[in-house]
Enzyme design. Sequence first.
Site, PDB file in Angstrom:
ATOM      1  N   PHE B 115      10.272  -3.748  -6.945  1.00 37.11           N
ATOM      2  CA  PHE B 115       9.214  -2.776  -7.191  1.00 37.11           C
ATOM      3  C   PHE B 115       9.217  -2.408  -8.660  1.00 37.11           C
ATOM      4  CE2 PHE B 115       6.162  -0.004  -5.150  1.00 37.11           C
ATOM      5  CZ  PHE B 115       5.973  -0.650  -3.942  1.00 37.11           C
ATOM      6  N   GLN B 235      -0.636  10.156 -12.459  1.00 35.83           N
ATOM      7  CA  GLN B 235      -0.427   8.713 -12.498  1.00 35.83           C
ATOM      8  C   GLN B 235      -1.669   7.933 -12.081  1.00 35.83           C
ATOM      9  OE1 GLN B 235       2.290   6.462  -9.552  1.00 35.83           O
ATOM     10  NE2 GLN B 235       3.293   6.318 -11.529  1.00 35.83           N
ATOM     11  N   HIS B 237      -2.625   4.314 -10.939  1.00 39.17           N
ATOM     12  CA  HIS B 237      -2.013   3.087 -10.431  1.00 39.17           C
ATOM     13  C   HIS B 237      -2.884   1.923 -10.884  1.00 39.17           C
ATOM     14  CE1 HIS B 237      -0.506   0.085  -7.667  1.00 39.17           C
ATOM     15  NE2 HIS B 237       0.374   0.919  -7.164  1.00 39.17           N
ATOM     16  N   LEU B 247      -5.945   1.486  -2.647  1.00 43.23           N
ATOM     17  CA  LEU B 247      -4.757   0.939  -3.286  1.00 43.23           C
ATOM     18  C   LEU B 247      -4.382  -0.456  -2.790  1.00 43.23           C
ATOM     19  CD1 LEU B 247      -2.572   2.116  -5.268  1.00 43.23           C
ATOM     20  CD2 LEU B 247      -1.115   2.112  -3.263  1.00 43.23           C
ATOM     21  N   GLU B 250       1.921  -2.059  -5.186  1.00 41.74           N
ATOM     22  CA  GLU B 250       2.739  -2.744  -6.178  1.00 41.74           C
ATOM     23  C   GLU B 250       3.624  -3.791  -5.501  1.00 41.74           C
ATOM     24  OE1 GLU B 250       4.017  -0.013  -9.391  1.00 41.74           O
ATOM     25  OE2 GLU B 250       5.979  -0.486  -8.559  1.00 41.74           O
ATOM     26  N   ARG B 281       3.834   1.803 -13.980  1.00 32.40           N
ATOM     27  CA  ARG B 281       2.394   1.873 -13.742  1.00 32.40           C
ATOM     28  C   ARG B 281       1.613   2.394 -14.936  1.00 32.40           C
ATOM     29  NH1 ARG B 281       3.075   4.346  -7.670  1.00 32.40           N
ATOM     30  NH2 ARG B 281       3.825   2.381  -6.798  1.00 32.40           N
ATOM     31  N   HIS B 347      -3.805   8.259  -8.709  1.00 33.31           N
ATOM     32  CA  HIS B 347      -2.917   7.988  -7.586  1.00 33.31           C
ATOM     33  C   HIS B 347      -1.948   9.111  -7.244  1.00 33.31           C
ATOM     34  CE1 HIS B 347      -0.790   5.476  -4.793  1.00 33.31           C
ATOM     35  NE2 HIS B 347       0.337   5.524  -5.468  1.00 33.31           N
ATOM     36  N   ARG B 389       5.896   8.623 -12.368  1.00 30.78           N
ATOM     37  CA  ARG B 389       6.740   8.343 -11.213  1.00 30.78           C
ATOM     38  C   ARG B 389       6.900   6.844 -11.005  1.00 30.78           C
ATOM     39  NH1 ARG B 389       5.667   6.911  -5.896  1.00 30.78           N
ATOM     40  NH2 ARG B 389       3.431   7.309  -6.008  1.00 30.78           N
TER      41      ARG B 389
HETATM   42  C1  LIG Z   1      -2.436   4.734  -0.979  1.00 28.02           C
HETATM   43  C2  LIG Z   1      -1.111   5.309  -1.337  1.00 28.02           C
HETATM   44  C3  LIG Z   1       0.036   4.524  -1.297  1.00 28.02           C
HETATM   45  C4  LIG Z   1       1.270   5.063  -1.628  1.00 28.02           C
HETATM   46  N1  LIG Z   1       2.382   4.249  -1.551  1.00 28.02           N
HETATM   47  C5  LIG Z   1       3.589   4.794  -1.832  1.00 28.02           C
HETATM   48  C6  LIG Z   1       4.767   3.999  -1.709  1.00 28.02           C
HETATM   49  O1  LIG Z   1       4.718   2.822  -1.341  1.00 28.02           O
HETATM   50  N2  LIG Z   1       5.950   4.563  -1.988  1.00 28.02           N
HETATM   51  C7  LIG Z   1       6.050   5.868  -2.394  1.00 28.02           C
HETATM   52  O2  LIG Z   1       7.152   6.331  -2.616  1.00 28.02           O
HETATM   53  N3  LIG Z   1       4.952   6.650  -2.501  1.00 28.02           N
HETATM   54  C8  LIG Z   1       3.729   6.132  -2.232  1.00 28.02           C
HETATM   55  N4  LIG Z   1       2.620   6.938  -2.340  1.00 28.02           N
HETATM   56  C9  LIG Z   1       2.773   8.362  -2.630  1.00 28.02           C
HETATM   57  C10 LIG Z   1       3.239   9.105  -1.397  1.00 28.02           C
HETATM   58  O3  LIG Z   1       2.712   8.496  -0.250  1.00 28.02           O
HETATM   59  C11 LIG Z   1       2.807  10.564  -1.380  1.00 28.02           C
HETATM   60  O4  LIG Z   1       3.093  11.149  -2.602  1.00 28.02           O
HETATM   61  C12 LIG Z   1       3.549  11.318  -0.285  1.00 28.02           C
HETATM   62  O5  LIG Z   1       3.384  10.679   0.938  1.00 28.02           O
HETATM   63  C13 LIG Z   1       3.120  12.764  -0.199  1.00 28.02           C
HETATM   64  O6  LIG Z   1       3.727  13.339   0.942  1.00 28.02           O
HETATM   65  P1  LIG Z   1       3.650  14.889   1.237  1.00 28.02           P
HETATM   66  O7  LIG Z   1       4.470  15.148   2.429  1.00 28.02           O
HETATM   67  O8  LIG Z   1       3.940  15.627   0.001  1.00 28.02           O
HETATM   68  O9  LIG Z   1       2.113  15.139   1.533  1.00 28.02           O
HETATM   69  P2  LIG Z   1       1.120  14.568   2.659  1.00 28.02           P
HETATM   70  O10 LIG Z   1       1.702  13.510   3.488  1.00 28.02           O
HETATM   71  O11 LIG Z   1      -0.154  14.273   2.020  1.00 28.02           O
HETATM   72  O12 LIG Z   1       0.903  15.804   3.568  1.00 28.02           O
HETATM   73  C14 LIG Z   1       0.170  16.918   3.153  1.00 28.02           C
HETATM   74  C15 LIG Z   1       0.041  17.809   4.352  1.00 28.02           C
HETATM   75  O13 LIG Z   1      -0.435  19.065   3.945  1.00 28.02           O
HETATM   76  C16 LIG Z   1      -1.449  19.470   4.793  1.00 28.02           C
HETATM   77  N5  LIG Z   1      -2.343  20.354   4.055  1.00 28.02           N
HETATM   78  C17 LIG Z   1      -2.900  20.162   2.844  1.00 28.02           C
HETATM   79  N6  LIG Z   1      -3.710  21.190   2.536  1.00 28.02           N
HETATM   80  C18 LIG Z   1      -3.656  22.045   3.574  1.00 28.02           C
HETATM   81  C19 LIG Z   1      -4.284  23.277   3.878  1.00 28.02           C
HETATM   82  N7  LIG Z   1      -5.162  23.838   3.065  1.00 28.02           N
HETATM   83  N8  LIG Z   1      -4.002  23.871   5.061  1.00 28.02           N
HETATM   84  C20 LIG Z   1      -3.137  23.298   5.941  1.00 28.02           C
HETATM   85  N9  LIG Z   1      -2.527  22.143   5.708  1.00 28.02           N
HETATM   86  C21 LIG Z   1      -2.787  21.520   4.543  1.00 28.02           C
HETATM   87  C22 LIG Z   1      -2.115  18.207   5.265  1.00 28.02           C
HETATM   88  O14 LIG Z   1      -2.758  18.416   6.486  1.00 28.02           O
HETATM   89  C23 LIG Z   1      -0.922  17.277   5.407  1.00 28.02           C
HETATM   90  O15 LIG Z   1      -0.339  17.441   6.673  1.00 28.02           O
HETATM   91  C24 LIG Z   1       1.367   6.402  -2.019  1.00 28.02           C
HETATM   92  C25 LIG Z   1       0.232   7.196  -2.066  1.00 28.02           C
HETATM   93  C26 LIG Z   1      -1.005   6.663  -1.744  1.00 28.02           C
HETATM   94  C27 LIG Z   1      -2.218   7.519  -1.852  1.00 28.02           C
END
Ligand SMILES: Cc1cc2nc3c(=O)[nH]c(=O)nc-3n(C[C@H](O)[C@H](O)[C@H](O)COP(=O)(O)OP(=O)(O)OC[C@H]3O[C@@H](n4cnc5c(N)ncnc54)[C@H](O)[C@@H]3O)c2cc1C
Lengths: 232, 574
Positions: B115, B235, B237, B247, B250, B281, B347, B389
Site C-alpha cells: 500500500f 486528502q 486521493h 474511489l 490504492e 497520495r 477523500h 494520511r
Molecule cells: C471510498 C473510501 C475508501 C476508503 N478506503 C480505506 C481503506 O482502504 N483503508 C483505510 O484505512 N481507510 C479507508 N477509507 C477511510 C475510512 O474508511 C474512513 O475514514 C473511516 O471508515 C471513517 O470511520 P468512522 O467510524 O470515523 O466514520 P463512519 O464509518 O463514516 O461513521 C460515521 C457515523 O456517524 C453517523 N453520523 C454522522 N452524522 C450524524 C448525525 N448528525 N447524527 C447521527 N449520526 C451521525 C453516521 O450515521 C455513521 O454511523 C476510505 C474511505 C472512503 C470514502
Amino acid sequence: MKVELSIKRFDPDQDEASHTEVYGVEIEPTDRVLDALNQVKWYQDGTLTYRRSCAHGICGSDAMRINGLNRLACKTLIKELGSKISIEPLLGFTVIKDLMVDFDHFFDLYKSVKPYLINYDPTPAKERLQSPEQREAFDDTTKCILCAACTTSCPPFWSDPNFVGPAALVNAHRFIFDSRDQGGAERLEILNGREGVWRCRTVFNCTQACPRDIKITKAIEQIKRLVLFNRV
Amino acid sequence: MYHKSDVVVVGAGGAGLMAALELAGKADVAVLSKVYPTRSHTGTAQGGVCAALGNMEEDHWEWHSFDTVKGGDYLCDQDAVDVLCQTAIDNIYHLEHLGLPFNRTPDGLIAQRFFGGHTKDYGKAPVHRACYAADRTGHMILQTLYQNCIRQNVRFYDEYHLLDLIINDGVCQGVVALELRTGEIHTFHAPAVLFATGGYGRVYKITSNALTYTGDGVAIAIRHGVPIEDPEFFQFHPTGIYKMGILVTEGARGEGGVLRNRTGERFMERYAPTLLDLAPRDMISRDIYLEVREGRGIDGKDYVHLDLTQLDPAVVHEKLPDITDFVETYLGIDPTKQMIPVQPTAHYAMGGIPTDVDGRVVVDEKNTPLPGFYAAGECACVSVHGANRLGTNSLLDITVFGQRSARHILRFLKEGQHLPLPPEADGPARAEVSRVLSSTGEEKVAVLRAELQQCMDDNAGVMRDAEKLRTARSKLVELRERFTHIGIQDRGLTYNTDLTEALETGNLLDIAETIVLGALNREESRGGHYREDFPKRDDAHFLKHTLIKRVDGKLSLGYKPVVITRFQPKERTY
Ligand SMILES: Cc1cc2nc3c(=O)[nH]c(=O)nc-3n(C[C@H](O)[C@H](O)[C@H](O)COP(=O)(O)OP(=O)(O)OC[C@H]3O[C@@H](n4cnc5c(N)ncnc54)[C@H](O)[C@@H]3O)c2cc1C
Ligand code: FES
C-alpha cells in the site's frame, strides 16, 4: 436526454393512500437513477423522500422497484431503462413515506439467524488459521449489504412475512460455511424450523435481484443439503 | 423524550461500533446513528488495514511508525503514532477473532499486500503490510463489528440525527437528536459522550465520500467553542473515477497497477523513483495535476489513466472484484482490457476535533480536556495522520482509538456522575429545527450547496494560493449570508430529509470556513496542503498544528506544538 419519472408517493402526515407523481428531468444516459431522484428533490420537489448515502452500491440504502424490478437506484444507469422510468418502494415492507420502507422487521429476521461468529475455543494469541480454500467457501455470501432487494422480491416472503427470507439465509450461510465457526448446528435448527429454509421454493427472484451478484439460490441450496444430508 | 444512560455514542461506523462493543456489558450505552449502522461510510473502505504482522516478510511496528510520520510530512504527534502502530497488531488479531474474514496466505495466516507509503527498513522498499478482505475491507469491518454488537445486545437508536451537544459549565452532559421517523426531538442525558460521526468530504464536489458525509459532529463541536485542528489538511486521493469521484483503491496499484499520461508514459517514474505509483497520495495527486497542466492529460483533459491491463486477470477478479464491478457498471469498461480514466477525488479529512490518545477532546494548546466529551475516527484529530494520511491507517485509527476511547470512558465513569441537566437543554436545537421548518426564503439549499462545493474544488483543492483562497473566503461570506434566506418545501414531521439536508449544508458551510482560513494562514506546503505561492515546507514557522475556534460568531486562530520524539523532520522524498 429527457426522462419522465413516475414516482409512487405517500405522505403519512397528509395522504390516505399512495398516488403517482410524474416529473421530467434532463439527464445524461450514463447518470444513475439516484442522480435523477436527486435532481427532483433538490430542484423541483423538496418533499420527495428516499434513503441514500454512498451513491455507488455499497451501503445498501436505496433498493427500490425500478421499472418493476428491485435494484439500487445508485447502481442503475438511465441508459439501461430508457426515457420512461417508474419508481416504487420495495414490496412487502410497510411504506413509511414515499420510497422509505420500514426496515425494522428485516433486521429482526437477520438477527434471528445468529449472524456472528460463534467459536467456543479459547482465543489464540494470534489469528485463527484458515486456508484460502476454506476462506473461499463462504466468500460470496460475505458480500451482502443488507439492502433487502432479495427478500422483497421473494414470493414466499410476500405471502409469509415471518419467513426469514433470502437475506437472512445468505448471512446464515456466511457463518455456517466459515471453518472457524462452531454455531452451525444452532443455526441449522433455526433454519430447519417452520419459518426457515423450507419456505424457499427456488423461484430465483432473489438471485436476479441481488445488486452484489451473490448466488443466493445456490447458497440456500447448500444450506438445505446440509440440513438434509449433513453435507454440501 | 428524555433518555438517561452512562454513555452516548454518536455514530455507528467503525469507530462508534468498536467503542460500543468495548463498552457493552460494562456500562449502559446508547448508540445513535443517522443511517442504519450497516449503511455507515466505513463500509465503503476498500483496500485494507495496516499492521506490522510480518506474515509475508519481515516487518516491525517501528517501521510502520516511521512511514506514518514521514507520510504525514512530520506533522503527526509521534507519541500517538506509536500507540497506533503498536496497538495495530493486537487490534487486527482481535478483529480476526471477532470473525473478520481476511484473505489468507497459503499457510492460513492473514494475507497482506502493498500500500502507498508503507515501506520496510525506514523507506528502503515497499512492504506487505495491508491486511485485507478482497477490496471490501471496510465492509467486512463494519459488518463484523455490527454483528458482534447484535450479539452483545447493544442498544441502537437507528436513524436519529444529532442536533446538538449539551455542555453546561464546561462539562459535557449529553446530546439532543431528531428521530427521523417521527420528527420527535430527544434528549440523551449521559456523563460521557463519544462523537464518532465521520468526515466532511461533501464540502467538495468531486469526492469519494457519501452524501451523508457532512461533518455534523465536527460542526456542532465548533459551534460550542471546541476548536477544529488542522482543517486545511484534506486528502485528495489520486484515483477517483473521472467526473464521479468514486474511489478506485490504492490496492489496485498495490497489486501492480500503474498510472499513465496521454503518451502512455508511466509518469511516476519521474516524480518518485523509488516508490513510483505507491508514493503517498498527496504527491501523486499533485503530480497528476501537473501532468494535466502540462497538457499530458488524456485527450488534453483533466484526467489520466490507471492501467490494470498488465495484471493477471485472475488477480483482478479475485483481489479487486468490487472495483471491477464499479468500473463495469459506471464506465462500461473491462479493467483487464481497458484503462480506467481517473482524477484526484476529495477523500479524507486529516483535521477534526482535537483529542488525546484516549479520545478525550482537548480544547486548547495545553491539551485541556473537556470533561465527558470524547471523539474518535475521522471526525477526530489525534493527530496520527498529520498533514497526509497513509492508506489503511484510517481503518486502523477508527478501531484503535474507538477502543481506547471506550476504555477511558469506563475509567471516567467511575468518578463521573449524572449532573442535573440545565433547564431546556434542548432549547437551542428545537429553535433551530423550527426555524428551518418554517423557513420560506427564496434561496434553495441545493443551489447553495452546489456553489459551495464548486468553490471549494476550484479554490481550496489540490493546488492553492492566496488569491484563490481569498476568492473562496469572500464566496463563503456570500453563501453564509444567503443561507439565512433559505426556504424548504417539506414541513412534515416524518422523515423530513429536506430539513436534514438544510442542517447538513449549514454544517458544511461552518467547516468550509475553517478549511479556507487554515489554508490561507498556512504559508507553506506540507502534505495535503499545497500552496503554489509557498511551494516549500517551512518548519521554522509552521511545524505546528492549527487550532481554529469560533468565538462569538467569529473564527479565531491558534496553534499547538507537534509532538516529536524519534523522527526528526527531514526532506520528504520517495
Ligand atoms: C471510498 C473510501 C475508501 C476508503 N478506503 C480505506 C481503506 O482502504 N483503508 C483505510 O484505512 N481507510 C479507508 N477509507 C477511510 C475510512 O474508511 C474512513 O475514514 C473511516 O471508515 C471513517 O470511520 P468512522 O467510524 O470515523 O466514520 P463512519 O464509518 O463514516 O461513521 C460515521 C457515523 O456517524 C453517523 N453520523 C454522522 N452524522 C450524524 C448525525 N448528525 N447524527 C447521527 N449520526 C451521525 C453516521 O450515521 C455513521 O454511523 C476510505 C474511505 C472512503 C470514502
Ligand atoms: S446509496 Fe449506497 S447502495 Fe445506493
